[in-house]
Design an enzyme around this catalytic site. Sequence first.
Site, mmCIF file in Angstrom:
data_model
loop_
_atom_site.group_PDB
_atom_site.id
_atom_site.type_symbol
_atom_site.label_atom_id
_atom_site.label_comp_id
_atom_site.label_asym_id
_atom_site.label_seq_id
_atom_site.Cartn_x
_atom_site.Cartn_y
_atom_site.Cartn_z
ATOM 1 N N ASP A 28 0.818 -1.207 0.000
ATOM 2 C CA ASP A 28 0.000 0.000 0.000
ATOM 3 C C ASP A 28 0.861 1.271 0.000
ATOM 4 O O ASP A 28 1.974 1.274 0.531
ATOM 5 C CB ASP A 28 -0.900 -0.022 1.241
ATOM 6 N N HIS A 45 3.008 3.277 -8.849
ATOM 7 C CA HIS A 45 2.837 1.847 -9.160
ATOM 8 C C HIS A 45 4.071 1.310 -9.890
ATOM 9 O O HIS A 45 4.518 0.194 -9.634
ATOM 10 C CB HIS A 45 1.584 1.633 -10.016
ATOM 11 N N LEU A 139 11.017 -20.787 -4.554
ATOM 12 C CA LEU A 139 10.081 -19.840 -3.943
ATOM 13 C C LEU A 139 8.714 -19.914 -4.632
ATOM 14 O O LEU A 139 8.634 -19.960 -5.859
ATOM 15 C CB LEU A 139 10.646 -18.420 -4.107
#
Length: 253
Positions: A28, A45, A139
């Site tokens: 956020d 972004h 991962l």
Amino acid sequence: MSVSPHPQRPVEDSSSGKMPKHVAFIMDGNGRWATARGLPRTEGHRQGLETLRSIIRHAGKVGVEIITIYSFSSENWNRPATEVSFLMGLLKRFVQRDLSELHEANVRIRIIGGRSDLDPGILSLLEEAEELTRRNSGLELVVAFNYGSRAEILRAAQHLAQRVQDGDIRLEEITEEAFSQSLDTGGLPDPDLIIRTSGELRLSNFLLWQAAYSEFYFCDLNWPDFDEAAFDEALSCFGNRQRRYGGLDAKAL
Ligand code: FPP
């Protein structure tokens, strides 16, 4: 980007007793990061994607096994069309630019969130990423896209109700385990640690079921400023937490 295909095992030092196996991120503060610099929100972004790349790399290095990212919520469609379309473009670029490298680094990609109402172009891109990396064993990168936890829980409930109606299972077979398995995250362990940046203190419809016993870490940095050192601090804080799952400390018994 490069991710170590053979992660080191967690560094055990006095400041980090345990390493979380699964860390989830609410990334956020991109908009505020950009606005504070007089830039359009989309720049936040773009920078946020750079942060994501470095966090994936770092997670692989320190031995976190699974990371889940809240990349686009089912509510994010309500943003201005230009911002939504920028985020779609960013997701496409992320998959197109980083997929082969993630695959080489043995990363396995999994998508969670609603699929039935997705643009076919985006859906096929996401499915391609899942398919290509399905057999990888490094991962695990779980991308929450068009994701809302209440909708996910509803889908699971409807799925199980249908199976009862069809006579596949009995009502008593709807256990916590069966319910967990029917969620988009079925088969994944619950997140040990959920990190939210930018100082907001809420879950925002993210992993509501799965977060029952997660540890939370909130930090004031906006996501584009969340660097490896900030991640290490969160990991070290987790290492010092006592998780009791409703029970008592061994010392108290
Ligand atoms: C929240 O910040 C962030 C988002 C809604 C999008 C998260 C996307 C990225 C980090 C880009 C990289 C990821 C992919 C896979 C495309 P906000 O816009 O709500 O910030 P604000 O609260 O300051 O307005």
